[in-house]
Write a protein that holds these residues in place. Structure first.
Motif, PDB file in Angstrom:
ATOM      1  N   UNK A  72      12.634  -3.156  41.069  1.00 26.45           N
ATOM      2  CA  UNK A  72      14.069  -3.976  40.560  1.00 26.45           C
ATOM      3  C   UNK A  72      15.168  -2.837  40.774  1.00 26.45           C
ATOM      4  N   UNK A  73      16.431  -3.643  40.563  1.00 23.89           N
ATOM      5  CA  UNK A  73      17.698  -2.693  40.714  1.00 23.89           C
ATOM      6  C   UNK A  73      17.452  -1.548  39.834  1.00 23.89           C
ATOM      7  N   UNK A  74      17.570  -0.282  40.161  1.00 17.69           N
ATOM      8  CA  UNK A  74      17.371   0.745  39.265  1.00 17.69           C
ATOM      9  C   UNK A  74      18.838   1.580  39.165  1.00 17.69           C
ATOM     10  N   UNK A  97      12.953  11.090  44.367  1.00 12.16           N
ATOM     11  CA  UNK A  97      13.521  10.343  45.303  1.00 12.16           C
ATOM     12  C   UNK A  97      13.108   8.824  44.812  1.00 12.16           C
ATOM     13  N   UNK A  98      14.369   7.920  44.981  1.00  8.96           N
ATOM     14  CA  UNK A  98      14.118   6.700  44.649  1.00  8.96           C
ATOM     15  C   UNK A  98      13.991   5.875  46.086  1.00  8.96           C
ATOM     16  N   UNK A  99      12.904   4.897  46.003  1.00 13.48           N
ATOM     17  CA  UNK A  99      12.426   4.350  47.167  1.00 13.48           C
ATOM     18  C   UNK A  99      13.195   2.897  47.273  1.00 13.48           C
ATOM     19  N   UNK A 100      12.813   2.060  48.161  1.00 14.28           N
ATOM     20  CA  UNK A 100      13.449   0.772  48.505  1.00 14.28           C
ATOM     21  C   UNK A 100      13.163  -0.274  47.577  1.00 14.28           C
ATOM     22  N   UNK A 101      12.212  -0.201  46.314  1.00 16.14           N
ATOM     23  CA  UNK A 101      12.139  -0.935  45.527  1.00 16.14           C
ATOM     24  C   UNK A 101      12.577  -0.629  44.164  1.00 16.14           C
ATOM     25  N   UNK A 102      13.441   0.385  44.065  1.00 20.88           N
ATOM     26  CA  UNK A 102      14.231   0.746  42.891  1.00 20.88           C
ATOM     27  C   UNK A 102      13.220   1.693  42.011  1.00 20.88           C
ATOM     28  N   UNK A 103      12.189   2.394  42.610  1.00 22.61           N
ATOM     29  CA  UNK A 103      11.258   3.118  41.790  1.00 22.61           C
ATOM     30  C   UNK A 103      11.666   4.604  41.998  1.00 22.61           C
TER      31      UNK A 103
END
Length: 128
Positions: A72-74, A97-103
Motif C-alpha cells: 500500500x501507499x506508505x 529502503x522502500x520498495x515498489x509495494x510501499x514496504x
C-alpha cells in the motif's frame, strides 16, 4: 406592525428553514442492526497503525511463516520507520529502503542476532 411588514420579516426565516433541516448521507446504512463500526460502512480510509505511536512501549512484532506485510501507499518517512523499528526492539538499523509495494526493508540486530525486517503502510513490523 402591518401585515405586509410581518410577512417581509417571516418569509426569509421560512425560506432558510428547509436548508437547516437537510442532511447528507455518506455510505450505506448498516443492515440487520449492525453498527457502522462492525458493518464496515464507515471504514473508507486506511490509516497507519498509530494508536500508540508515542507511548514509549515496544510494539508487537509479527514473526514466523504467517507474518505478512501489506502492500500500500506508505507515507512513513525514513526517520519514522527507524524509530518504529527501534521501538519494536531492533537496533543498528541499516540499508533502509522502500520498495515498489510501499514496504520498508532494512537489516538490523534483534537480541544480538542479525535480522531482515520490514514495515508496511499500517506500521506493522515483521521479520522477512
Amino acid at each position: 406592525m402591518s401585515l405586509n411588514r410581518s410577512i417581509l420579516i417571516v418569509l426569509p426565516l421560512l425560506a432558510a428553514a428547509p436548508a437547516l433541516a437537510q442532511t447528507t448521507v455518506t455510505g450505506q446504512p448498516a443492515t440487520n442492526g449492525a453498527s457502522s463500526a462492525t458493518s464496515g460502512g464507515q471504514n473508507a480510509v486506511t490509516r497507519p497503525n498509530t494508536d500508540h505511536a508515542h507511548d514509549g512501549k515496544t510494539v508487537a512484532i509479527s514473526t514466523g511463516a504467517n507474518a505478512k506485510l501489506e502492500r500500500g501507499a506508505n507515507s512513513f518517512t525514513e526517520g519514522e520507520v527507524r524509530r518504529r523499528l527501534e521501538r519494536a526492539g531492533y537496533h543498528e538499523v541499516k540499508d533502509l529502503k522502500k520498495d515498489g509495494d510501499g514496504i520498508w526493508h532494512a537489516n538490523a540486530m534483534l537480541d544480538g542476532k542479525p535480522a531482515s525486517v520490514g514495515l508496511d503502510f499500517k506500521g506493522n513490523v515483521a521479520v522477512q
